[in-house]
Design a protein around this motif. Structure first.
Motif, PDB file in Angstrom:
ATOM      1  N   TYR A   6      66.112  24.308  29.341  1.00 15.32           N
ATOM      2  CA  TYR A   6      66.898  25.171  28.953  1.00 15.32           C
ATOM      3  C   TYR A   6      68.410  25.298  29.289  1.00 15.32           C
ATOM      4  O   TYR A   6      69.328  25.039  28.658  1.00 15.32           O
ATOM      5  CB  TYR A   6      66.207  26.694  29.035  1.00 15.32           C
ATOM      6  CG  TYR A   6      67.211  27.610  28.068  1.00 15.32           C
ATOM      7  CD1 TYR A   6      66.930  27.771  26.907  1.00 15.32           C
ATOM      8  CD2 TYR A   6      68.382  28.105  29.111  1.00 15.32           C
ATOM      9  CE1 TYR A   6      67.770  28.932  26.261  1.00 15.32           C
ATOM     10  CE2 TYR A   6      68.994  29.235  27.999  1.00 15.32           C
ATOM     11  CZ  TYR A   6      68.747  29.751  27.076  1.00 15.32           C
ATOM     12  OH  TYR A   6      69.705  30.560  26.205  1.00 15.32           O
ATOM     13  N   LYS A  65      62.829  23.928  24.414  1.00 10.94           N
ATOM     14  CA  LYS A  65      63.523  24.834  25.145  1.00 10.94           C
ATOM     15  C   LYS A  65      64.786  24.257  25.578  1.00 10.94           C
ATOM     16  O   LYS A  65      65.998  24.947  25.341  1.00 10.94           O
ATOM     17  CB  LYS A  65      63.069  24.769  26.765  1.00 10.94           C
ATOM     18  CG  LYS A  65      61.688  25.656  26.718  1.00 10.94           C
ATOM     19  CD  LYS A  65      61.121  25.437  28.189  1.00 10.94           C
ATOM     20  CE  LYS A  65      59.816  26.065  28.352  1.00 10.94           C
ATOM     21  NZ  LYS A  65      58.915  25.767  29.312  1.00 10.94           N
ATOM     22  N   SER A  66      65.010  22.949  25.402  1.00  5.48           N
ATOM     23  CA  SER A  66      66.308  22.260  25.640  1.00  5.48           C
ATOM     24  C   SER A  66      67.196  22.354  24.494  1.00  5.48           C
ATOM     25  O   SER A  66      68.343  22.930  24.297  1.00  5.48           O
ATOM     26  CB  SER A  66      65.959  20.856  25.936  1.00  5.48           C
ATOM     27  OG  SER A  66      67.054  19.956  26.110  1.00  5.48           O
ATOM     28  N   ASN A  88      59.033  19.568  32.667  1.00  9.95           N
ATOM     29  CA  ASN A  88      59.016  20.547  31.896  1.00  9.95           C
ATOM     30  C   ASN A  88      58.393  21.569  33.018  1.00  9.95           C
ATOM     31  O   ASN A  88      56.981  21.338  33.265  1.00  9.95           O
ATOM     32  CB  ASN A  88      58.158  20.442  30.710  1.00  9.95           C
ATOM     33  CG  ASN A  88      58.611  21.800  29.816  1.00  9.95           C
ATOM     34  OD1 ASN A  88      59.135  22.750  30.104  1.00  9.95           O
ATOM     35  ND2 ASN A  88      57.634  21.452  28.592  1.00  9.95           N
ATOM     36  N   GLU A 131      56.264  23.769  21.675  1.00  7.03           N
ATOM     37  CA  GLU A 131      56.896  24.997  22.608  1.00  7.03           C
ATOM     38  C   GLU A 131      57.583  24.392  23.598  1.00  7.03           C
ATOM     39  O   GLU A 131      58.572  24.361  24.031  1.00  7.03           O
ATOM     40  CB  GLU A 131      55.565  25.456  23.061  1.00  7.03           C
ATOM     41  CG  GLU A 131      56.244  26.833  23.817  1.00  7.03           C
ATOM     42  CD  GLU A 131      54.827  27.465  24.391  1.00  7.03           C
ATOM     43  OE1 GLU A 131      53.644  27.164  24.260  1.00  7.03           O
ATOM     44  OE2 GLU A 131      55.039  28.114  25.551  1.00  7.03           O
ATOM     45  N   GLN A 167      66.841  24.952  22.173  1.00  2.00           N
ATOM     46  CA  GLN A 167      67.142  26.128  21.941  1.00  2.00           C
ATOM     47  C   GLN A 167      68.429  26.465  23.067  1.00  2.00           C
ATOM     48  O   GLN A 167      69.184  27.468  22.677  1.00  2.00           O
ATOM     49  CB  GLN A 167      65.793  26.927  22.415  1.00  2.00           C
ATOM     50  CG  GLN A 167      66.088  28.538  22.242  1.00  2.00           C
ATOM     51  CD  GLN A 167      66.246  29.059  21.095  1.00  2.00           C
ATOM     52  OE1 GLN A 167      65.893  28.345  20.053  1.00  2.00           O
ATOM     53  NE2 GLN A 167      67.237  29.833  20.781  1.00  2.00           N
TER      54      GLN A 167
END
Lengths: 344, 337
Positions: free
Chosen positions: B153, B187-188, B131, B183, B190
């Motif tokens: 992401y 990301k992934s 990350n 948080e 999302q």
């Protein structure tokens, strides 16, 4: 003497009603789900899904009920699920034989249990500490022995053992749900109708009194933890058979739901009082909660909040029904009819 | 009674010792003639989840292989993906003053900044994985602060696109089941959510609870309930390795046939492989965890010995699908892919 016996039987029958509140809560919960998610809860698939996933947790909760009734705690069951799952998978992969794998898995659970029992009963280590250490040790040993690898044992699907324990009756109904019921019935008889269960209740109530009654407290505790180890390893077998995979962290997420089920069911945290029937329904309350909330269409971040609210409501209803039930029982006991019955 | 208890204690201690010796003897030793350097480099490395879980295993194996190759003493730290534990582990590593510390970026830049500053001031090489921490990376790149991991992401987006290619069209309904409440790990999913949205799908989010995060088999009734409540759903995406492992069981419990629901996931466990082989899983994001373990160890060694600055390596550039699973399977089963 005869009158005393009659009174005891009657009170025992009333006492058995302690599982009624939790049954009512489960019933109300499903009525709510039916109202808010009729499409899901009027079909059979969601129930089959519960019967598929709840039994391993139920088996663990049933064993834990006996331990908590004795005034002790066992936090090692999560690692027994991993360790016995490892032993089961290892033996099956090595030999291709399912029943010897089952026997070895149950023996591994017994080994963990007997060591826990000796630490607690003979060496006087508090059960919360002994079993917490045990949870770390056996979990760590599992990772060490399997080299951190996950194993697929999909070949086990072709064995009789798979059909026997997790097969689908009529192609639909998961067999493990019946094993959960069977174990509940067996443990109910042990706790309520067997000398061993009576010893557990006495020990949970007061160990000194239990000793005066002639109960060998130490031996009973060792047997109790050994039995719980075997039960936890049975849960491991059910889980491993269902997912046909062994992974090193299996069982770790069961700790809180299983304990919650035992306490929601009505087993006393201080020991001396336990209810197998309550645990049975408590586990289905916990096991169906999140899925029920999701099926009502609540999504995103709202699921956990709503799940917490439903759980709190369940506990409040449970406690209220219980206290009202107790009042009713007290009223009956104080009534003229009951006193007359006692005199007779 | 006392003597009996003492005897039992001694017996248990003896058993534990014997077991430890037995296990220690069973560990693979160094090959003959192979010698560790006199001053071994010591690296504390955060591995992420728990030892052996599908999201962690190949990373551990990559790190171990690099450590063995370069004669590094590797201290593995497992956090169960808990950000607060990652912070605590960094502090523990600082106290030991090693040559290098490899961190997971999940707690975020704000949480790590002061600690990384302190480590760098002590001359400890810090690098990151899984990350990204772009500000810290820019600040200390010249001192060896690199990154080895997928662009989370982008990885999620890539998996979402692979799901669309598997047979989804604009207007279809989809669910993304992810750790949106964390948080770093949101990301992934999302990215996957956005890819499906961009393709014109109607997408809903569902958060993974901590219980499911720890024991993913608990997702079966939840997703079955969701599928029953939304019979017109065409796709389910997740970026949780263990949930991906359980997706075949979910679809079977819901009475779905392979291909009825397009499933996108992450990582490669034996159960995920079976799901891909049987057509229940359309695509699983391959972030090549082995390299996420290997490269950070390599980075610390290169910086320590040759003052090489931090390298930014994107390890997540592909997906595993029913088309390419066959050739990868043996490596996955060994915990390398």
């Amino acid at each position: 003497m005869n009158n005393l016996k009659k009174e005891n039987v009657f009170l025992k029958q009333l006492g058995n009603a302690k599982a009624v509140p939790v049954m009512l809560v489960l019933f109300l919960q499903f009525v709510c789900f039916l109202i808010f998610a009729p499409k899901v809860f009027s079909g059979y698939r969601i129930y089959m899904s519960f019967f598929q996933t709840v039994p391993p947790q139920l088996v663990l909760a049933l064993g834990l009920t006996l331990v908590i009734t004795a005034g002790e705690i066992d936090l090692s069951f999560a690692s027994v699920v991993a360790f016995s799952g490892f032993v089961f998978s290892y033996v099956f992969r090595a030999t291709g034989l399912a029943f010897p794998a089952l026997f070895c898995a149950l023996a591994s659970g017994a080994l963990v249990g007997v060591i826990n029992g000796v630490l607690i009963a003979r060496l006087r280590v508090p059960s919360i500490m002994a079993t917490l250490a045990s949870n770390f040790f056996w979990g760590g040993l599992t990772v060490l022995l399997c080299g951190g690898l996950n194993w697929s044992i999909k070949e086990i699907r072709n064995t009789f053992l798979h059909t026997l324990f997790v097969g689908r009756i009529g192609g639909i109904f998961p067999a493990q749900a019946l094993w959960g019921v069977g174990l509940a019935v067996l443990l109910w008889f042990i706790l309520n109708r067997h000398r061993f269960g009576e010893s557990i209740l006495f020990i949970g109530d007061n160990t000194d009194v239990a000793r005066v009654m002639g109960i060998n407290v130490e031996n009973t505790k060792i047997i109790l933890f050994t039995v719980n180890g075997i039960i936890a390893s049975f849960a491991a077998v059910l889980l491993t058979l269902e997912i046909t995979n062994f992974y090193t962290t299996q069982g770790q997420g069961f700790l809180l739901p299983v304990m919650a089920a035992v306490f929601i069911g009505g087993t006393s945290i201080s020991g001396g009082e336990g209810t197998i029937v309550g645990t049975f329904f408590g586990m289905y309350i916990i096991g169906s909660l999140e899925a029920g909330v999701v099926s009502t269409g609540i999504g995103g971040y709202w699921v956990r909040l709503t799940t917490g609210l439903v759980m709190a409501a369940s506990v409040i209803i449970n406690v209220n029904i219980k206290s009202r039930g107790k009042k009713i029982i007290d009223t009956i006991k104080d009534s003229v009819f009951f006193k007359a019955f006692k005199k007779e | 009674m006392k003597a009996k208890n003492l005897l039992l204690t001694a017996l248990l201690l003896g058993l534990t010792l014997a077991l430890s010796v037995f296990l220690a003897c069973g560990q693979p030793g160094k090959a003959e003639g192979e010698q560790a350097p006199a001053n071994k480099i010591v690296i504390y490395m955060q591995m992420g989840g728990t030892a052996g879980d599908p999201s962690t295993l190949a990373r551990t194996n990559g790190a171990k292989d690099a450590a063995e190759k370069y004669g590094v003493t590797l201290i593995e730290q497992y956090s169960g993906w808990q950000p607060e534990k990652m912070i605590a582990q960094f502090k523990e590593a600082l106290a030991a003053k090693p040559d290098g510390i490899v961190i997971m970026g999940h707690p975020g830049e704000a949480a790590f900044e002061a600690l990384v500053d302190e480590a760098e001031s002590m001359g400890i090489i810090v690098t990151s994985g899984n990350n990204p921490l772009p500000k810290l990376e820019a600040k200390y790149q010249y001192l060896g602060f690199g990154y080895a991991g997928a662009e989370l992401y982008a990885g999620g987006y890539l998996t979402g696109q692979a799901m669309v290619r598997a047979g989804l069209k604009s207007g279809d309904k989809a669910l993304v089941y992810g750790l949106f409440s964390q948080e770093g790990r949101s990301k992934s999913p999302q990215g996957m959510f956005d890819a499906l949205k961009d393709a014109g799908l109607s997408v809903e989010k569902l958060d993974i609870s901590p219980e499911v995060d720890a024991e993913a088999s608990l997702c079966v009734p939840i997703l079955t309930a969701y599928l029953e409540a939304h019979p017109d759903i065409k796709a389910i995406g997740t970026q949780h390795g263990n949930v991906t492992s359980n997706m075949m069981a979910v679809l079977q419990a819901a009475g779905k046939k392979p291909g009825d629901i397009k499933v996108g996931g992450i990582d490669l466990s034996p159960a995920t492989i079976e799901g891909i082989e049987k057509g229940y899983i359309s695509a699983s994001f391959d972030q090549v965890l082995y390299l996420q373990g290997f490269f950070p160890v390599f980075q610390v060694v290169m910086t320590k010995l040759y003052k090489i600055p931090g390298l930014h390596i994107n390890t997540g550039v592909g997906t595993v699908t029913p088309e390419n699973i066959k050739e990868l399977k043996p490596l996955i089963e060994k915990g390398i892919r």
